[in-house]
Design a protein around this motif. Structure first.
Motif, mmCIF file in Angstrom:
data_model
loop_
_atom_site.group_PDB
_atom_site.id
_atom_site.type_symbol
_atom_site.label_atom_id
_atom_site.label_comp_id
_atom_site.label_asym_id
_atom_site.label_seq_id
_atom_site.Cartn_x
_atom_site.Cartn_y
_atom_site.Cartn_z
ATOM 1 N N LEU A 180 -1.076 4.702 4.924
ATOM 2 C CA LEU A 180 -1.817 5.396 4.248
ATOM 3 C C LEU A 180 -3.014 4.807 4.144
ATOM 4 O O LEU A 180 -4.419 5.115 3.627
ATOM 5 C CB LEU A 180 -1.345 6.869 3.071
ATOM 6 N N ARG A 181 -2.698 3.950 3.062
ATOM 7 C CA ARG A 181 -4.046 3.263 2.513
ATOM 8 C C ARG A 181 -3.320 2.021 2.065
ATOM 9 O O ARG A 181 -2.501 1.680 1.956
ATOM 10 C CB ARG A 181 -4.691 4.021 1.265
ATOM 11 N N PRO A 182 -4.224 0.653 1.509
ATOM 12 C CA PRO A 182 -3.659 -0.656 1.120
ATOM 13 C C PRO A 182 -4.441 -0.097 -0.379
ATOM 14 O O PRO A 182 -4.151 1.121 -0.937
ATOM 15 C CB PRO A 182 -4.635 -1.405 1.322
ATOM 16 N N ASP A 183 -3.157 -1.182 -1.551
ATOM 17 C CA ASP A 183 -2.381 -1.161 -2.105
ATOM 18 C C ASP A 183 -3.851 -1.272 -2.892
ATOM 19 O O ASP A 183 -5.072 -2.425 -2.652
ATOM 20 C CB ASP A 183 -1.309 -2.360 -2.828
ATOM 21 N N ALA A 184 -4.369 -0.622 -4.642
ATOM 22 C CA ALA A 184 -5.789 -0.627 -4.857
ATOM 23 C C ALA A 184 -5.546 -1.000 -6.732
ATOM 24 O O ALA A 184 -4.331 -0.441 -7.082
ATOM 25 C CB ALA A 184 -6.250 0.249 -4.563
ATOM 26 N N LEU A 196 -5.691 6.470 -11.283
ATOM 27 C CA LEU A 196 -5.056 6.394 -10.175
ATOM 28 C C LEU A 196 -3.478 7.179 -10.402
ATOM 29 O O LEU A 196 -3.051 7.771 -9.130
ATOM 30 C CB LEU A 196 -3.626 5.440 -12.013
ATOM 31 N N LYS A 197 -3.642 9.361 -10.546
ATOM 32 C CA LYS A 197 -3.606 10.266 -11.053
ATOM 33 C C LYS A 197 -3.575 10.615 -10.351
ATOM 34 O O LYS A 197 -3.710 11.255 -9.021
ATOM 35 C CB LYS A 197 -2.981 10.686 -12.526
ATOM 36 N N ALA A 198 -5.415 11.112 -10.000
ATOM 37 C CA ALA A 198 -6.219 11.647 -8.527
ATOM 38 C C ALA A 198 -5.255 10.633 -7.460
ATOM 39 O O ALA A 198 -5.286 11.578 -6.499
ATOM 40 C CB ALA A 198 -7.559 11.021 -9.231
ATOM 41 N N ALA A 199 -5.570 9.705 -7.576
ATOM 42 C CA ALA A 199 -5.654 8.722 -6.212
ATOM 43 C C ALA A 199 -3.866 8.905 -5.886
ATOM 44 O O ALA A 199 -3.802 9.664 -4.633
ATOM 45 C CB ALA A 199 -5.581 7.369 -6.355
ATOM 46 N N ILE A 200 -2.435 9.441 -6.695
ATOM 47 C CA ILE A 200 -1.921 9.246 -6.135
ATOM 48 C C ILE A 200 -1.075 11.130 -5.471
ATOM 49 O O ILE A 200 -0.635 11.624 -4.864
ATOM 50 C CB ILE A 200 -1.108 9.254 -7.312
ATOM 51 N N ALA A 201 -2.482 11.749 -6.077
ATOM 52 C CA ALA A 201 -2.250 13.158 -5.824
ATOM 53 C C ALA A 201 -2.988 13.664 -4.543
ATOM 54 O O ALA A 201 -2.071 14.139 -3.547
ATOM 55 C CB ALA A 201 -3.460 13.803 -7.132
ATOM 56 N N GLU A 202 -3.762 13.041 -4.125
ATOM 57 C CA GLU A 202 -4.206 12.571 -2.739
ATOM 58 C C GLU A 202 -3.929 11.647 -1.621
ATOM 59 O O GLU A 202 -3.491 12.110 -0.148
ATOM 60 C CB GLU A 202 -5.608 11.302 -3.138
ATOM 61 N N ASP A 203 -2.801 10.998 -2.497
ATOM 62 C CA ASP A 203 -2.348 9.745 -1.415
ATOM 63 C C ASP A 203 -1.643 11.471 -0.899
ATOM 64 O O ASP A 203 -0.387 11.435 0.166
ATOM 65 C CB ASP A 203 -1.165 8.866 -1.722
ATOM 66 N N ALA A 204 -0.275 12.021 -1.797
ATOM 67 C CA ALA A 204 0.503 12.882 -1.950
ATOM 68 C C ALA A 204 0.355 14.039 -0.580
ATOM 69 O O ALA A 204 0.996 14.334 0.406
ATOM 70 C CB ALA A 204 1.588 13.636 -2.438
ATOM 71 N N ARG A 205 -1.052 14.411 -0.797
ATOM 72 C CA ARG A 205 -2.026 15.597 -0.035
ATOM 73 C C ARG A 205 -1.751 14.798 1.549
ATOM 74 O O ARG A 205 -1.555 15.533 2.919
ATOM 75 C CB ARG A 205 -2.940 15.498 -0.604
ATOM 76 N N GLN A 206 -2.161 13.885 1.656
ATOM 77 C CA GLN A 206 -1.886 13.172 3.032
ATOM 78 C C GLN A 206 -0.657 12.897 3.533
ATOM 79 O O GLN A 206 -0.395 13.167 4.887
ATOM 80 C CB GLN A 206 -3.341 11.682 3.074
ATOM 81 N N GLY A 238 1.102 -0.611 0.044
ATOM 82 C CA GLY A 238 -0.134 -0.630 -0.233
ATOM 83 C C GLY A 238 0.934 1.131 -0.067
ATOM 84 O O GLY A 238 2.254 1.137 -0.166
ATOM 85 N N VAL A 239 0.744 2.426 0.636
ATOM 86 C CA VAL A 239 0.232 3.461 0.148
ATOM 87 C C VAL A 239 1.610 3.915 2.046
ATOM 88 O O VAL A 239 0.569 4.078 2.453
ATOM 89 C CB VAL A 239 -0.211 4.673 -0.211
#
Length: 306
Positions: A277-281, A289-299, A219-220
């Motif tokens: 932060l979250r499991p692999d998805a 995917l790009k939107a998810a990475i942006a949210e991961d970076a914000r968190q 995950g992340v």
């Protein structure tokens, strides 16, 4: 100094206080063994005797990788804990067949010239783990070597162990592992070339293979990154096999380093897991995917205060 054999030990490494064990992870319980060894004979240099590969790797080579620390990182952590010498003895069939008495006589007494020994109460050694601490105490005394048995260090009523730390990492609790290690758990590796998709998406990543390290929960993570120039940066990382992109045969660690614009290819970095932060998805497509990475970076920035 890493010494890779018990024959012809350098003169300056002989006659030390020697802490015994596998020391995988070099957690705060291991550090207590080193402190006790030094306190028993502060007039002597402090050494650690460990085995390479880990005996479990030798006896069960088909097991999934489980190491918390590979030898270079282990030696660095042991030096940080006060050891001047690390005896990383090759663990092979011949060494595994050595009797407990031969280990004490030929390795500890004659080979290393140890003056004092220290270990935890569960230390076992020799063919089929035939020697325990009671045996070690008798044999050491007969040869004029002192021995300190160091009780386990506990947190929350539970003894700290490498096995417990592995479970915490596999369950996605790196912050709890940090409490028991005394520092964040780190995966060190050489940055390899990927397919450059991260760069296309606007999130260029430094990729390293997990290799012989334990695989933590996929995950992340919010991470910090030890860069080759000695700086420590902040970032977000993914442990996994990229299911959105068809899957990889091996697990990789992909790290986006915040506010960094250098070239890391072919260089070694250390990625330290701070928070899961979250499991692999698996995502429907690259835009998702790009939107998810942006949210991961914000968190991750929020967790790290970056």
């Amino acid at each position: 100094m890493i010494v890779g054999a018990w024959h012809q030990v350098p003169r300056e490494a002989r006659g030390a206080t020697v802490a015994l064990g596998n020391f995988d992870g070099v957690h705060i319980g291991h550090a207590a063994v080193l402190r006790a060894a030094h306190a028993a004979r502060p007039d002597l240099s402090l050494a650690v005797l460990t085995f390479e590969p880990h005996p479990r790797e030798h006896f069960r080579p088909d097991d999934p990788p489980f190491r918390l620390t590979l030898l270079p990182a282990k030696a660095a952590a042991l030096r940080e804990a006060g050891a001047s010498f690390v005896f990383a003895l090759p663990f092979d069939d011949a060494f595994a067949a050595m009797s407990a008495e031969a280990f004490v006589e030929h390795v500890l007494h004659r080979g290393l010239g140890a003056k004092h020994l220290a270990c935890g109460p569960d230390f076992a050694f020799g063919h089929r783990r035939g020697g325990d601490v009671a045996f070690l105490a008798r044999e050491a005394e007969a040869r004029g070597m002192g021995l300190t048995i160091v009780p386990p260090v506990e947190q929350g009523g539970e003894a700290i162990s490498s096995s417990r730390i592995r479970r915490l990492l596999q369950d996605g609790y790196p912050e709890r592992a940090t409490e028991k290690l005394g520092r964040p758990w780190e995966i060190r590796g050489t940055v390899v070339h990927g397919d450059k998709l991260g760069r296309v998406l606007g999130w260029p990543t430094a990729n390293i293979w997990i290799g012989r390290h334990l695989e933590p929960a996929r995950g992340v993570y919010a991470v910090t990154v030890a860069l080759p120039d000695g700086r420590v940066a902040k970032g977000v990382a993914n442990v996994g096999r990229r299911p959105t992109l068809g899957g990889d045969p091996e697990t990789r660690l992909e790290t986006f380093v915040f506010d960094f614009d250098g070239d890391l290819y072919g260089q070694e970095i250390g990625v330290r897991l701070v928070r899961f932060l979250r499991p692999d998805a698996k995502f429907a497509g690259l835009e998702e995917l790009k939107a998810a990475i942006a949210e991961d970076a914000r968190q991750a920035r929020a967790v790290l205060g970056a």
